[in-house]
Design an enzyme around this catalytic site. Structure first.
Site, PDB file in Angstrom:
ATOM      1  N   CYS A  96      41.960  83.974  15.202  1.00  0.00           N
ATOM      2  CA  CYS A  96      43.094  82.607  16.139  1.00  0.00           C
ATOM      3  C   CYS A  96      42.176  81.705  15.751  1.00  0.00           C
ATOM      4  O   CYS A  96      43.238  80.355  16.671  1.00  0.00           O
ATOM      5  CB  CYS A  96      44.179  83.556  17.261  1.00  0.00           C
ATOM      6  SG  CYS A  96      44.969  84.412  15.957  1.00  0.00           S
ATOM      7  N   HIS A  97      41.503  82.065  17.239  1.00  0.00           N
ATOM      8  CA  HIS A  97      40.858  80.549  18.383  1.00  0.00           C
ATOM      9  C   HIS A  97      40.221  79.418  17.943  1.00  0.00           C
ATOM     10  O   HIS A  97      39.385  78.454  18.342  1.00  0.00           O
ATOM     11  CB  HIS A  97      40.577  81.511  19.987  1.00  0.00           C
ATOM     12  CG  HIS A  97      42.222  81.956  20.535  1.00  0.00           C
ATOM     13  ND1 HIS A  97      43.462  80.593  20.417  1.00  0.00           N
ATOM     14  CD2 HIS A  97      42.330  82.822  20.419  1.00  0.00           C
ATOM     15  CE1 HIS A  97      43.991  81.898  21.171  1.00  0.00           C
ATOM     16  NE2 HIS A  97      43.618  82.762  21.282  1.00  0.00           N
TER      17      HIS A  97
ATOM     18  N   ARG B 266      45.050  87.632  30.943  1.00  0.00           N
ATOM     19  CA  ARG B 266      45.450  87.046  29.474  1.00  0.00           C
ATOM     20  C   ARG B 266      44.305  87.169  28.550  1.00  0.00           C
ATOM     21  O   ARG B 266      45.578  87.829  27.595  1.00  0.00           O
ATOM     22  CB  ARG B 266      44.763  85.508  29.572  1.00  0.00           C
ATOM     23  CG  ARG B 266      45.138  84.933  28.991  1.00  0.00           C
ATOM     24  CD  ARG B 266      46.583  84.209  28.436  1.00  0.00           C
ATOM     25  NE  ARG B 266      47.491  84.096  27.163  1.00  0.00           N
ATOM     26  CZ  ARG B 266      47.535  85.207  26.090  1.00  0.00           C
ATOM     27  NH1 ARG B 266      47.813  86.271  26.368  1.00  0.00           N
ATOM     28  NH2 ARG B 266      48.226  84.799  25.080  1.00  0.00           N
TER      29      ARG B 266
ATOM     30  N   CYS C 276      38.974  87.118  18.373  1.00  0.00           N
ATOM     31  CA  CYS C 276      39.532  86.327  18.932  1.00  0.00           C
ATOM     32  C   CYS C 276      39.678  84.964  18.155  1.00  0.00           C
ATOM     33  O   CYS C 276      40.145  83.710  18.204  1.00  0.00           O
ATOM     34  CB  CYS C 276      38.435  85.800  20.593  1.00  0.00           C
ATOM     35  SG  CYS C 276      38.211  87.524  21.414  1.00  0.00           S
TER      36      CYS C 276
ATOM     37  N   CYS D 196      32.346  82.620  57.302  1.00  0.00           N
ATOM     38  CA  CYS D 196      31.218  82.441  56.646  1.00  0.00           C
ATOM     39  C   CYS D 196      31.256  81.217  55.844  1.00  0.00           C
ATOM     40  O   CYS D 196      30.688  80.643  55.923  1.00  0.00           O
ATOM     41  CB  CYS D 196      30.845  83.543  55.618  1.00  0.00           C
ATOM     42  SG  CYS D 196      30.713  84.720  56.525  1.00  0.00           S
ATOM     43  N   HIS D 197      31.730  80.713  55.685  1.00  0.00           N
ATOM     44  CA  HIS D 197      32.356  79.921  54.144  1.00  0.00           C
ATOM     45  C   HIS D 197      32.713  78.806  54.872  1.00  0.00           C
ATOM     46  O   HIS D 197      32.491  77.522  53.874  1.00  0.00           O
ATOM     47  CB  HIS D 197      32.714  80.326  53.147  1.00  0.00           C
ATOM     48  CG  HIS D 197      31.427  81.387  52.106  1.00  0.00           C
ATOM     49  ND1 HIS D 197      31.239  81.036  51.744  1.00  0.00           N
ATOM     50  CD2 HIS D 197      32.563  82.433  52.666  1.00  0.00           C
ATOM     51  CE1 HIS D 197      30.914  82.148  51.063  1.00  0.00           C
ATOM     52  NE2 HIS D 197      31.678  83.084  50.868  1.00  0.00           N
TER      53      HIS D 197
ATOM     54  N   CYS E 187      37.433  84.826  54.938  1.00  0.00           N
ATOM     55  CA  CYS E 187      36.632  83.620  54.001  1.00  0.00           C
ATOM     56  C   CYS E 187      35.833  82.223  55.156  1.00  0.00           C
ATOM     57  O   CYS E 187      34.763  82.250  54.997  1.00  0.00           O
ATOM     58  CB  CYS E 187      37.157  83.595  53.159  1.00  0.00           C
ATOM     59  SG  CYS E 187      38.370  84.468  52.077  1.00  0.00           S
TER      60      CYS E 187
ATOM     61  N   CYS F 185      46.478  89.661  24.755  1.00  0.00           N
ATOM     62  CA  CYS F 185      45.761  89.267  24.059  1.00  0.00           C
ATOM     63  C   CYS F 185      45.015  90.306  22.779  1.00  0.00           C
ATOM     64  O   CYS F 185      45.529  90.552  21.667  1.00  0.00           O
ATOM     65  CB  CYS F 185      43.959  88.385  23.838  1.00  0.00           C
ATOM     66  SG  CYS F 185      44.943  86.263  22.968  1.00  0.00           S
TER      67      CYS F 185
END
Lengths: 284, 157
Positions: free
Chosen positions: A203-204, A241, A200, A102-103, A99, A245
């Protein structure tokens, strides 16, 4: 590995003790290492329905778990930072590049990157997540094999890159070329999947701050991802995650890296526009 | 030998009765308010087993979302309303309808439908995350629902 297992065991014991002193969404302030002040609540973005104020998941945790995230020496997810930074400078693949080839310095080149992903990639003509961009670099620039989308290497690299934006407010674009993908993510967010027919939002959005048995429901914000989960004892990638769920609604899940989860990540990330990037956060 | 045959005959007989009186999820008759007048199993509900169904994570796990002071289950949730005094607010047919498919009584309810086999989006094979295929069964059996209803009918204040 052994260290992780011990931490997990200690964490679980802690959880059991904590669960008896459950508190509601609180007013605690998140300051990491005594210097990085995090924004853990903000006015809801205008294009988000159903919420007036957005809250980081950190605000829904017990004070003992909150404390783990306030000091990198206590944070069980910090191991991944070292792994990620080491991989950053390790050449892999047919081109003999890392990585860093280049970075260069991760602290300079990656500052602010996490805060704006997922984002539109003009040359690809699509929305790309940070994980997809990492794999694109690996296969197209390094001549290396793609990592498993939600595997340990990817999650550690995401954590190391995300760390460079820690404290900065999430600021993903929702209009212009990403608008179509964002709208698809919004539709997925409100679709009631599975035999339990839960979206989603059920609940959230509708029930954050309420409890499903011992689970204190948060707004499902992803500004803290990758997040160290006490339950699994390891750093967890956003799509992993999501998958868990959706599975818990007794549904056939989508796959990490799928178009559906990319769209959902963009949409959910945008629900947290204004909250600080927290990775690596600590969650149940 | 003779005794065995009689026993076998009795078992076949009871099986036939069960098959005849259990109402499949597709055949349940809801009234316009979402109530179900007739028993789903044809066998009286057992309130003691109803407690088990409501408290067990592998069965109804009603306490995941509802608080019931009479139950000893730990960590009762609060996503749904408390069920204390439920029998003062609802009669048996209403309770049966709500447990079987609350969305008929309350169209916007987030409560899962415990006696429904069709109409799902991406239904999974339990909690495996894989597709259900043709294996989908109701979340609770007819008798489990009757047992829960029998228990709820005792919740008076």
């Amino acid at each position: 590995m052994k260290r992780t297992g011990l931490l997990q065991a200690a964490g679980l014991i802690g959880l059991i003790a904590m669960a008896t002193t459950a508190t509601a969404q609180d007013d605690n302030q998140l300051v990491v290492n005594g210097e990085i002040e995090m924004i853990t609540d903000a006015p809801a973005p205008e294009n988000i329905g159903g919420l007036k104020t957005i809250y980081s998941g950190w605000r829904f945790r017990q004070s003992e778990m909150q404390a783990l995230q306030m000091d990198d020496f206590e944070n069980p997810g910090a191991y991944a930072i070292d792994e990620g930074v080491e991989m950053w400078a390790t050449a892999e693949g047919s081109e003999g590049k890392s990585c860093a080839s280049c970075h260069e310095d991760i602290e300079d080149s990656m500052a602010g990157v996490r805060a704006v992903y997922p984002k539109w990639n003009e040359s690809k003509g699509q929305v790309m997540t940070l994980a997809q961009q990492i794999n694109d670099c690996r296969t197209e620039q390094m001549g290396a094999e793609a990592w498993k989308y939600d595997g340990g290497d990817m999650t550690s690299m995401e954590a190391a890159i995300s760390l460079q934006s820690r404290g900065m407010p999430v600021n993903v674009a929702t209009d212009g070329p990403v608008a179509e993908t964002w709208a698809k993510g919004e539709e997925i967010y409100y679709t009631r999947y599975g035999q339990l027919e839960l979206s989603c939002a059920n609940c959230h959005e509708d029930n954050y701050d309420n409890y499903i048995r011992a689970d204190h429901l948060s707004q499902g914000q992803i500004n803290g991802f990758p997040a160290f989960r006490i339950k699994t004892g390891k750093l967890t990638q956003t799509h992993n995650r999501f998958k868990g769920c959706v599975r818990d609604t007794r549904a056939e899940t989508f796959s990490p890296g799928s178009d559906e989860f990319v769209a959902l990540e963009l949409y959910v990330a945008s629900r947290g526009n204004g909250l600080s990037v927290e990775a690596p956060s600590v969650r149940p | 030998m003779k005794r065995t045959l009689i026993l076998a005959a009795a078992m076949i007989g009871s099986g036939a009765i069960l098959a005849a009186e259990t109402v499949s999820s597709a055949d349940v008759v809801y009234d316009e308010y979402g109530s179900i007048a007739a028993s789903l199993s044809g066998t009286a509900g057992d309130p003691v087993n109803g407690i088990e169904v409501m408290s067990s994570r592998s069965q109804g796990n009603c306490v995941a979302c509802h608080q019931v002071s009479d139950l000893s289950a730990a960590f009762q949730g609060n996503v749904g309303p408390s069920l204390d005094g439920a029998a003062d607010r609802w009669d048996e047919a209403q309770l049966r309808g709500i447990v079987a498919n609350a969305k008929i009584t309350f169209p916007d309810s987030i409560m899962p439908s415990f006696y429904k086999e069709t109409g799902y989006i991406r239904a999974g094979n339990a909690y495996t995350g894989k597709a259900a295929g043709d294996e989908l069964t109701t979340l609770l059996t007819a008798q489990q629902i009757e047992d829960v209803v029998a228990y709820l009918a005792t919740l008076k204040e």
